[in-house]
Design a protein around this motif. Sequence first.
Motif, short mmCIF file in Angstrom:
data_model
loop_
_atom_site.label_atom_id
_atom_site.label_comp_id
_atom_site.label_asym_id
_atom_site.label_seq_id
_atom_site.Cartn_x
_atom_site.Cartn_y
_atom_site.Cartn_z
N ILE A 57 0.82 -1.21 0.00
CA ILE A 57 0.00 0.00 0.00
C ILE A 57 0.86 1.26 0.00
O ILE A 57 0.51 2.26 -0.64
CB ILE A 57 -0.99 -0.01 1.19
CG1 ILE A 57 -1.99 -1.15 1.00
CG2 ILE A 57 -1.71 1.32 1.33
CD1 ILE A 57 -2.78 -1.12 -0.32
N SER A 58 2.00 1.23 0.65
CA SER A 58 2.92 2.37 0.60
C SER A 58 3.38 2.60 -0.84
O SER A 58 3.44 3.75 -1.30
CB SER A 58 4.13 2.12 1.51
OG SER A 58 3.72 2.05 2.85
N PHE A 59 3.68 1.53 -1.54
CA PHE A 59 4.07 1.63 -2.95
C PHE A 59 2.91 2.19 -3.78
O PHE A 59 3.11 3.09 -4.60
CB PHE A 59 4.47 0.24 -3.46
CG PHE A 59 4.71 0.18 -4.94
CD1 PHE A 59 5.87 0.67 -5.50
CD2 PHE A 59 3.76 -0.39 -5.78
CE1 PHE A 59 6.09 0.62 -6.87
CE2 PHE A 59 3.96 -0.46 -7.15
CZ PHE A 59 5.14 0.05 -7.69
N VAL A 60 1.71 1.69 -3.57
CA VAL A 60 0.54 2.16 -4.31
C VAL A 60 0.35 3.67 -4.10
O VAL A 60 0.07 4.41 -5.05
CB VAL A 60 -0.73 1.38 -3.90
CG1 VAL A 60 -2.00 2.05 -4.41
CG2 VAL A 60 -0.64 -0.06 -4.39
N ASN A 61 0.52 4.14 -2.88
CA ASN A 61 0.38 5.57 -2.61
C ASN A 61 1.45 6.39 -3.33
O ASN A 61 1.17 7.47 -3.84
CB ASN A 61 0.41 5.84 -1.11
CG ASN A 61 -0.87 5.42 -0.44
OD1 ASN A 61 -1.95 5.48 -1.03
ND2 ASN A 61 -0.77 4.98 0.80
N ALA A 62 2.67 5.87 -3.39
CA ALA A 62 3.73 6.56 -4.11
C ALA A 62 3.45 6.58 -5.61
O ALA A 62 3.67 7.59 -6.29
CB ALA A 62 5.08 5.90 -3.83
N VAL A 63 2.92 5.48 -6.14
CA VAL A 63 2.53 5.43 -7.56
C VAL A 63 1.43 6.46 -7.83
O VAL A 63 1.46 7.17 -8.84
CB VAL A 63 2.07 4.01 -7.97
CG1 VAL A 63 1.41 4.01 -9.34
CG2 VAL A 63 3.25 3.05 -7.94
N ALA A 64 0.47 6.56 -6.92
CA ALA A 64 -0.61 7.53 -7.09
C ALA A 64 -0.07 8.96 -7.13
O ALA A 64 -0.56 9.79 -7.91
CB ALA A 64 -1.62 7.38 -5.96
N PHE A 65 0.94 9.26 -6.32
CA PHE A 65 1.54 10.59 -6.32
C PHE A 65 2.18 10.89 -7.69
O PHE A 65 1.96 11.96 -8.26
CB PHE A 65 2.59 10.68 -5.21
CG PHE A 65 3.19 12.04 -5.07
CD1 PHE A 65 2.54 13.03 -4.36
CD2 PHE A 65 4.41 12.33 -5.66
CE1 PHE A 65 3.09 14.30 -4.24
CE2 PHE A 65 4.97 13.59 -5.54
CZ PHE A 65 4.31 14.58 -4.84
N ILE A 66 2.93 9.94 -8.22
CA ILE A 66 3.55 10.11 -9.53
C ILE A 66 2.48 10.25 -10.61
O ILE A 66 2.56 11.13 -11.47
CB ILE A 66 4.50 8.94 -9.84
CG1 ILE A 66 5.73 9.01 -8.94
CG2 ILE A 66 4.91 8.93 -11.32
CD1 ILE A 66 6.62 7.78 -8.99
N ALA A 67 1.49 9.38 -10.57
CA ALA A 67 0.42 9.40 -11.59
C ALA A 67 -0.30 10.74 -11.60
O ALA A 67 -0.60 11.29 -12.67
CB ALA A 67 -0.57 8.27 -11.34
#
Length: 111
Positions: A57-67
Amino acid sequence: MSSMLKKKDWSQLPRRALSATEVVTRLSALTGWQLHGDGADIAIEKTYTFANYHETISFVNAVAFIANAQDHHPDLSVHYSRCVVRFNTHDVKGLSETDFECATQIDALLA
């Protein structure tokens, strides 16, 4: 804020579908990304694995920031210890430079 993280305005930066040769060239520069689908549904996809749900989930949140910063949002399949990231560019009905740019930025999260 870094220019890489400023939200892109695609009205000023039009995208185009990459040719098959361009796709193969850019894909060869990425580790672990694979080509899936064909025609307008062609995409690049990679599975990232983690030790637990919290890391995923930490990774998913970081991906969301980039996206959000890139104004280019992948399809995500989120599981307990893995996340599948899938990019394509719907408005060009194929793959664009943006897909590969975002893939590179996501890989950098774990470098």
